[in-house]
Design an enzyme around this catalytic site. Structure first.
Site, PDB file in Angstrom:
ATOM      1  N   ASP A 135       0.830  -1.088  -0.045  1.00  0.00           N
ATOM      2  CA  ASP A 135      -0.077  -0.147  -0.019  1.00  0.00           C
ATOM      3  C   ASP A 135       1.024   1.299  -0.071  1.00  0.00           C
ATOM      4  OD1 ASP A 135      -1.696   2.150   0.518  1.00  0.00           O
ATOM      5  OD2 ASP A 135      -2.389   1.397   2.683  1.00  0.00           O
TER       6      ASP A 135
ATOM      7  N   GLU B 261      -7.239   0.515  -4.423  1.00  0.00           N
ATOM      8  CA  GLU B 261      -7.170   0.318  -3.140  1.00  0.00           C
ATOM      9  C   GLU B 261      -8.498  -0.206  -2.593  1.00  0.00           C
ATOM     10  OE1 GLU B 261      -6.007   4.320  -2.067  1.00  0.00           O
ATOM     11  OE2 GLU B 261      -4.029   3.875  -2.854  1.00  0.00           O
TER      12      GLU B 261
ATOM     13  N   LYS C 129       2.705  11.351  -3.285  1.00  0.00           N
ATOM     14  CA  LYS C 129       1.815  10.723  -4.130  1.00  0.00           C
ATOM     15  C   LYS C 129       0.814  11.673  -4.774  1.00  0.00           C
ATOM     16  CE  LYS C 129      -1.674   7.055  -3.512  1.00  0.00           C
ATOM     17  NZ  LYS C 129      -2.312   6.005  -2.531  1.00  0.00           N
TER      18      LYS C 129
ATOM     19  N   ASP D 144     -12.562   5.415   2.089  1.00  0.00           N
ATOM     20  CA  ASP D 144     -11.180   5.373   2.289  1.00  0.00           C
ATOM     21  C   ASP D 144     -10.762   6.850   2.640  1.00  0.00           C
ATOM     22  OD1 ASP D 144      -8.462   5.541   2.481  1.00  0.00           O
ATOM     23  OD2 ASP D 144      -8.116   4.206   0.859  1.00  0.00           O
TER      24      ASP D 144
END
Ligand code: AMP
Length: 586
Positions: free
Chosen positions: A7, A149, A69, A171
């Site tokens: 992850d 994800e 990211k 999430d």
């Protein structure tokens, strides 16, 4: 050979494996399962990854980077220190994080680890997926698959019943928010719809709380918290700690010494914050996430009560208000179970296990997050109107997917057509994200509509799009592999070079991965921060004394010396003496 699941998060990253049918997240040498997605260089040029890098973020933001990211898939350059290579592209920084995770896995397992499944948010564009894959390759992995994800999270919950279940995966991490509706039947997980905001997460809560603390400081001391990067970074870190504490407490206290000075007087921030006040600050942002839930439900053609289960993913879902607002909105409590910040890594490891032939029987089905198509001109009553978006693969199609459309020439004797590829949902092509373009030339001279060109889109399991065109009757071909926003796929030589560069960074310091943070307690970290700040307000004699003490502490940390606790106590006394010497508190 072990394949790992990774992850690669905005704030934190984890690496997990399947071992004897069991899946687990692997710890670093400090025992921590989470590796902060933070990279930096120490003042001596040593590469720092994870908590060690994060620790120096406050003191050296110019030599440290986090949340990279958010930039993946762009050619945004980060300057880190002044070494030989001081500018880094986002995928190069991500490669450093992935390399550290690879090293973590290898030192736990005692063998080399070369294959990985890496997760990305469901709405990541092609460029962002490609950048992630490239980062994995530079780190030395064969990237078996890039998966979404939410799909990984659903896999981790392993809800393989015979019945079809509709699951909502919510999430909320440090930097991104992502909600997906997935359908699980037996071993098959299919993403029905997904929405998100890659600029919303716990970092935003920290910033709101930081501003709130700054305004309390102003109200109390009649002056602003200094605007310099170091002080602001300290305040931000204090805000995050406060936020985390408020997840389990209705009130929490913040204490930051030496935040500013008025003449010779040190000013501290010491105040109590109520969870209710924090909730007031963040509820508009959580409200936004509820709107995204509704959009995802609409896209999936479902009502709230069609949802069988709600899964929470990401550290920020530990905030009670998040859970509460979701429950009120959907009329159903989220499922408890797996820790929300490890869920995605565990699911990725399961998928890696499947691909590596372990006895884990889950099958993945993913969907594409954005419609893909080309710009076309259409003939209307008002004449030819260029720039319309013609969708070839609609969003939420199950991947891998291949689709073709046939287009005709618009003009007599038209010699060429420009194929401009976009992704998005707007009917005006330019309003969508451009992915690239190429020309098909030397078309035969024919009347308008006489030449037909087939445009074929092939979207693979890694989310990479290949466009091919064929002129009907003639078989002429043009091909485009989409790498967006200046993000080129690296040639094998470039990849080799990037790997060599990365290796040299890691080899230049053999202690990498052997994080020293284990020997530095959070109390000492705070003391050292305070001491740095104090250096600016003490008189010359005190400054010399303090600097000498700090140097001794530095040496003690480097040598892992048993004298460290005594030196820490000495520093504590020194700072205590300073703070009782005519200071003010909030
Ligand atoms: P992730 O990206 O899933 O690792 O989530 C990281 C985010 O979760 C960061 O913004 C953290 O500050 C936040 N976080 C972690 N633990 C908690 C907690 N107990 N309460 C509130 N936020 C948390």
């Amino acid at each position: 050979m072990t394949a790992v699941g990774i992850d690669l998060g905005t704030t934190n990253s984890e690496v997990a494996i399947v071992e004897n049918g069991q899946v687990r997240v692997l710890p670093g040498e400090d025992g921590d399962l989470i590796l902060p997605s933070c990279v930096g260089f120490s003042d001596t040029g040593k590469l720092l990854v994870g908590r060690e890098a994060l620790r120096q973020y406050a003191a050296a933001p110019d030599r440290t980077v986090k949340s990279i990211k958010r930039w993946m898939g762009t050619d945004h350059k980060t300057t880190l220190g002044s070494g030989e290579q001081s500018e880094y592209l986002p995928h190069e920084i991500s490669a450093i994080i992935l390399r550290a995770l690879k090293q973590r896995a290898e030192s736990v397992l005692g063998e080399s680890v070369n294959q990985a499944v890496i997760t990305v948010p469901a709405y990541f564009t092609d460029a962002q997926r490609q950048a992630t894959k490239t980062a994995g390759e530079i780190a030395g992995f064969e990237v078996l698959q890039i998966i979404n994800e939410p799909t990984a999270a659903a896999l981790a919950y392993d809800m393989r019943s015979e019945e079809t279940e509709q699951v909502l995966v919510y999430d909320l991490g440090g930097g991104t928010f992502d909600v997906s509706v997935v359908e699980i039947t037996g071993d098959v997980t299919e993403v029905l719809a997904s929405h998100g905001n890659n600029r919303l997460g716990g970092d935003d809560f920290d910033r709101l709380l930081q501003l709130h603390l700054a305004s309390l400081f102003r109200a109390s001391h009649g002056m602003d918290v200094p605007d310099d990067a170091v002080t602001q970074a300290r305040l931000l870190r204090a805000a995050e700690q406060l936020k985390i504490e408020m997840s389990s407490h209705a009130f929490a206290t913040v204490r930051e010494a030496f935040l500013a000075s008025k003449g010779k007087t040190a000013l501290h921030l010491e105040t109590e914050i109520a969870r209710a006040d924090f909730e007031k600050l963040i509820s508009p942002l959580i409200e936004e996430t509820l709107e995204a839930i509704d959009r995802a439900l609409t896209d999936a053609n479902l009502q709230a009560d069609d949802i069988d289960r709600i899964i929470l993913v990401g550290g920020s879902t530990r905030i009670p208000l998040v859970r509460q607002m979701i429950e009120e909105h959907l009329g159903q409590a989220p499922t408890d179970g797996i820790q929300p910040d490890l869920c995605v890594a565990l699911g990725a490891a399961l998928q890696a296990g499947v691909l590596a032939g372990e006895s884990v029987d889950a099958i993945l089905v993913d969907v594409i997050p954005h419609s893909l198509g080309i710009a076309v001109a259409v003939n209307t009553q008002m004449g030819i109107m260029p720039g319309y978006f013609s969708v070839i693969i609609p969003r939420n199609s199950v991947v891998p997917v291949s689709r073709s459309e046939v287009y005709s020439t618009l003009l007599d004797d038209q010699e060429a057509v420009e194929i401009e590829v976009f992704q998005g949902e707007n009917m005006i092509a330019q309003e969508n994200v451009p992915l690239g373009s190429f020309r098909v030339e030397n078309l035969p001279p024919k009347l308008a509509g006489g030449v037909q060109v087939e445009v074929h889109f092939d979207f693979d399991l890694n989310g990479i799009l290949t466009v091919t065109t064929t002129e009907k009757g003639k078989g002429q071909q043009g091909t485009l592999v989409v790498n967006n926003a200046g993000m080129q796929r690296l040639s094998s030589n470039e990849l080799k070079q990037a790997r060599v560069n990365l290796e040299s960074l890691f080899q230049s310091d053999e202690t990498i991965g052997k994080s020293k943070i284990a020997t530095i307690s959070p109390e000492l970290t705070t003391l050292l921060d305070n001491a740095q700040k104090a250096l600016f307000i003490v008189d010359e004699a005190q400054e010399e004394e303090l600097q000498e003490l700090l140097d001794k502490i530095d040496d003690a940390i480097a040598d892992d010396s048993p004298e460290l606790p005594d030196l820490q106590a000495e520093l504590e006394d020194f700072l205590y003496y300073l703070s009782t010497d005519g200071t003010e508190e909030l």
